[in-house]
Design an enzyme around this catalytic site. Sequence first.
Site, short mmCIF file in Angstrom:
data_model
loop_
_atom_site.label_atom_id
_atom_site.label_comp_id
_atom_site.label_asym_id
_atom_site.label_seq_id
_atom_site.Cartn_x
_atom_site.Cartn_y
_atom_site.Cartn_z
N HIS A 1 -1.20 -0.28 10.54
CA HIS A 1 -0.55 0.53 11.22
C HIS A 1 -0.20 2.27 11.02
O HIS A 1 -1.15 2.53 9.60
CB HIS A 1 1.21 -0.25 10.83
CG HIS A 1 1.40 -0.34 9.41
ND1 HIS A 1 1.41 -1.27 8.18
CD2 HIS A 1 1.21 0.99 8.78
CE1 HIS A 1 1.85 -0.43 7.73
NE2 HIS A 1 1.99 0.38 7.46
C1 T46 Z 1 2.38 1.04 4.19
C2 T46 Z 1 1.23 -0.29 3.73
C3 T46 Z 1 0.82 0.81 2.50
C4 T46 Z 1 10.64 -4.19 3.42
O1 T46 Z 1 12.12 -4.71 3.50
N1 T46 Z 1 10.83 -2.74 2.55
C5 T46 Z 1 10.44 -1.88 2.41
O2 T46 Z 1 10.00 -1.05 2.02
C6 T46 Z 1 8.64 -2.28 2.85
C7 T46 Z 1 7.83 -1.65 3.34
C8 T46 Z 1 8.54 -3.67 3.29
N2 T46 Z 1 9.85 -4.54 3.77
C9 T46 Z 1 9.44 -5.76 4.34
C10 T46 Z 1 8.58 -5.75 5.57
C11 T46 Z 1 7.90 -7.11 6.01
O3 T46 Z 1 8.81 -8.25 6.46
O4 T46 Z 1 8.30 -6.69 3.61
C12 T46 Z 1 7.89 -7.38 4.31
C13 T46 Z 1 5.99 -7.18 4.62
O5 T46 Z 1 6.30 -5.68 4.73
P1 T46 Z 1 4.44 -5.18 5.67
O6 T46 Z 1 4.07 -6.41 6.41
O7 T46 Z 1 4.55 -3.94 6.48
O8 T46 Z 1 3.13 -4.88 4.56
P2 T46 Z 1 2.01 -4.03 4.23
O9 T46 Z 1 1.32 -4.42 3.25
O10 T46 Z 1 1.28 -4.75 6.22
O11 T46 Z 1 2.52 -2.13 5.31
C14 T46 Z 1 3.07 -2.07 3.38
C15 T46 Z 1 4.23 -0.49 4.15
O12 T46 Z 1 5.26 -1.62 5.25
C16 T46 Z 1 3.25 0.15 4.90
O13 T46 Z 1 4.90 1.06 4.68
O14 T46 Z 1 2.49 2.58 4.77
O15 T46 Z 1 2.02 -1.40 2.78
#
Ligand code: T46
Length: 139
Positions: A55
């Site tokens: 993303h």
């Molecule tokens: C990014 C990369 C480097 C939250 O509730 N609060 C938060 O601050 C974050 C970051 C995530 N979440 C929840 C949302 C999802 O249900 O945690 C779950 C996993 O998040 P996500 O699928 O977005 O994780 P990544 O590793 O794909 O991405 C993350 C960050 O979301 C993103 O901003 O830049 O790490």
Amino acid sequence: MTEPLTTSPALVPLTVRGDDRGSLIAIEGGRDIPFEIARVYYIFDTAPGVVRGLHAHYTLDQWLVCVNGHCIVTLDDGHIRRDVLMSQANVALPVGHMIWHEMRDFAPGTVLMVLASEHYREADYIRDYNAFLSAIRTR
Ligand code: T46
């Protein structure tokens, strides 16, 4: 505005405060990092073969620090893709807004810490690559 990947440094060195007991790194918002830190999160226990990220963010700026282990972070500004090996706790990888990013090849035990300029907001995510390219073109 986020710098183009051709001119921005990949990894920024962090000052290590070491003595004979070991090492310590401090990162102060607005001093060691060019934004106030609104949020810290870290990614760990990543399952083998997983690709995370995939993303971009409309406005969020982040610095990534691999505090243990190693992984590959791919940055993409819509023109250039760059793979960065993150394997040292004493460097940070700036990931500005409107940079598509992916994280893969996590070694067992890897901990990727992220310092973020804003609180979590799902509406800030662009999760479709073609929508990202369209947003880049209309800026
Ligand atoms: C990014 C990369 C480097 C939250 O509730 N609060 C938060 O601050 C974050 C970051 C995530 N979440 C929840 C949302 C999802 O249900 O945690 C779950 C996993 O998040 P996500 O699928 O977005 O994780 P990544 O590793 O794909 O991405 C993350 C960050 O979301 C993103 O901003 O830049 O790490």
